[in-house]
Design a protein around this motif. Sequence first.
Motif, short mmCIF file in Angstrom:
data_model
loop_
_atom_site.label_atom_id
_atom_site.label_comp_id
_atom_site.label_asym_id
_atom_site.label_seq_id
_atom_site.Cartn_x
_atom_site.Cartn_y
_atom_site.Cartn_z
N ASN A 75 0.86 -1.19 0.00
CA ASN A 75 0.00 0.00 0.00
C ASN A 75 0.89 1.24 0.00
O ASN A 75 2.08 1.15 0.33
CB ASN A 75 -0.92 -0.01 1.22
CG ASN A 75 -2.12 0.92 1.07
OD1 ASN A 75 -2.19 1.70 0.11
ND2 ASN A 75 -3.05 0.83 2.00
N ASP A 104 -2.59 4.71 2.71
CA ASP A 104 -3.69 5.18 1.87
C ASP A 104 -4.96 4.38 2.17
O ASP A 104 -4.94 3.14 2.20
CB ASP A 104 -3.31 5.02 0.40
CG ASP A 104 -4.37 5.54 -0.53
OD1 ASP A 104 -5.14 6.42 -0.11
OD2 ASP A 104 -4.43 5.07 -1.69
N SER A 105 -6.08 5.07 2.40
CA SER A 105 -7.34 4.42 2.78
C SER A 105 -8.40 4.51 1.70
O SER A 105 -9.59 4.31 1.98
CB SER A 105 -7.87 5.05 4.08
OG SER A 105 -8.12 6.43 3.89
N ILE A 109 -10.49 1.38 1.25
CA ILE A 109 -11.29 0.91 2.38
C ILE A 109 -12.71 1.46 2.34
O ILE A 109 -13.66 0.84 2.85
CB ILE A 109 -10.60 1.28 3.72
CG1 ILE A 109 -11.14 0.39 4.85
CG2 ILE A 109 -10.78 2.74 4.06
CD1 ILE A 109 -10.39 0.53 6.14
N ASP A 110 -12.89 2.63 1.70
CA ASP A 110 -14.23 3.20 1.63
C ASP A 110 -15.17 2.30 0.82
O ASP A 110 -16.32 2.07 1.21
CB ASP A 110 -14.17 4.60 1.00
CG ASP A 110 -13.40 5.59 1.87
OD1 ASP A 110 -13.35 5.36 3.10
OD2 ASP A 110 -12.84 6.56 1.32
N LEU A 142 -8.58 -2.31 7.50
CA LEU A 142 -8.50 -1.24 8.50
C LEU A 142 -7.22 -1.36 9.32
O LEU A 142 -6.55 -0.37 9.61
CB LEU A 142 -9.73 -1.30 9.40
CG LEU A 142 -9.89 -0.15 10.41
CD1 LEU A 142 -10.06 1.18 9.67
CD2 LEU A 142 -11.08 -0.40 11.33
N THR A 199 -4.27 -0.19 7.38
CA THR A 199 -4.29 1.22 6.99
C THR A 199 -3.63 2.07 8.06
O THR A 199 -2.96 3.06 7.76
CB THR A 199 -5.74 1.69 6.74
OG1 THR A 199 -6.30 0.90 5.70
CG2 THR A 199 -5.77 3.15 6.33
#
Length: 339
Positions: free
Chosen positions: A71, A94-95, A98-99, A147, A150
């Motif tokens: 990531n 970077d997330s 995840i959204d 999660l 992240t």
Amino acid sequence: MKAKYSIMAFGAAALALGSCSNGGEQTVETVEELPIVSVDVAHRIEVPQTKNYTASVEAENINNIAPATPNRIKKINVEVGDHVRAGQELVILDSSNIDQIKINLDQIRRDYDRAVKLLEIGGGTQQTVDQLKAQLDAAQSQYDNMLENTVLRSPISGVVTARNYDPGDMTGSQPVLTVGQLTPVVKVMLNVSENDMALVKQGTPVGVTFDAYPGETFSGTINRIYPTVDTATRTFPVEVRITNQDGRIKPGMFARVNFDLGVKPNVVVPDQAVVKQTGSGNKYVYVYSNGRVSYNKVELGQRLDNAYELLSGVNDGDTVVTNGQSRLADGVAVELLKR
């Protein structure tokens, strides 16, 4: 009186003829002098058995902080040398992905809740509920894993000892950070000769010194003895633990570990008695007996001020040569220096 002088003259002439024999060359009979040596007596005494080994310091525990999947790094909250606590956020990744996973998870949960309600009023099937429950568990696991990867947290309290990336980098094979636990203890790793294997026991106290702290000795304890011997070096690893509440001892520091292994009766000779054979590492001692010397190969133990402990080659009470060895060889007759 005339007869007396005649006899003396004849004797002188005979002496002159004798000195001019062999073509007129004069011969003089000489006697070779024996090498003169100084000696001392070898004694068997109780010798303290101390062993010194060099070693290096390592953290008690080391954790490599890295995500389970590659990531992009968004932020790194610490630098090398910073102290961190267990559970502290160290790296934020970077997330963006995840959204979408969260949206999918919420949709599956709603479908599952609806299927459960329909089943309660007789409008659905148990098979549908079971299928949606399996999908929900998988989606929840995927979300939790994403999660967790992240936001990277430290699993231990310690010090950041390495940083391999900067914000914006894509994670790879190396950990983003390395955290080492330096308190309340650190460990010292050393390789001990297999000859001392029987003498090294778990729980034995040892003294440890560091070049960074001259004149100061730290107390350590043998914590672990590894069961295998390195066939190349004929040594086995030993782990020593040292209390480090104040954090003065750092990973990578050079250490010297002193083992006190009791006492052992061994022969001791003056250091001047030990001769090194040219071109090899062999050591010898000349032993005097009945006017001659023998060339005895010896195995050295410890150096004791101006003497050596011998593990073999010389017996208690033997007379050993301490000076004049340069003219000696095995079996040579010698003369003792008069005192």
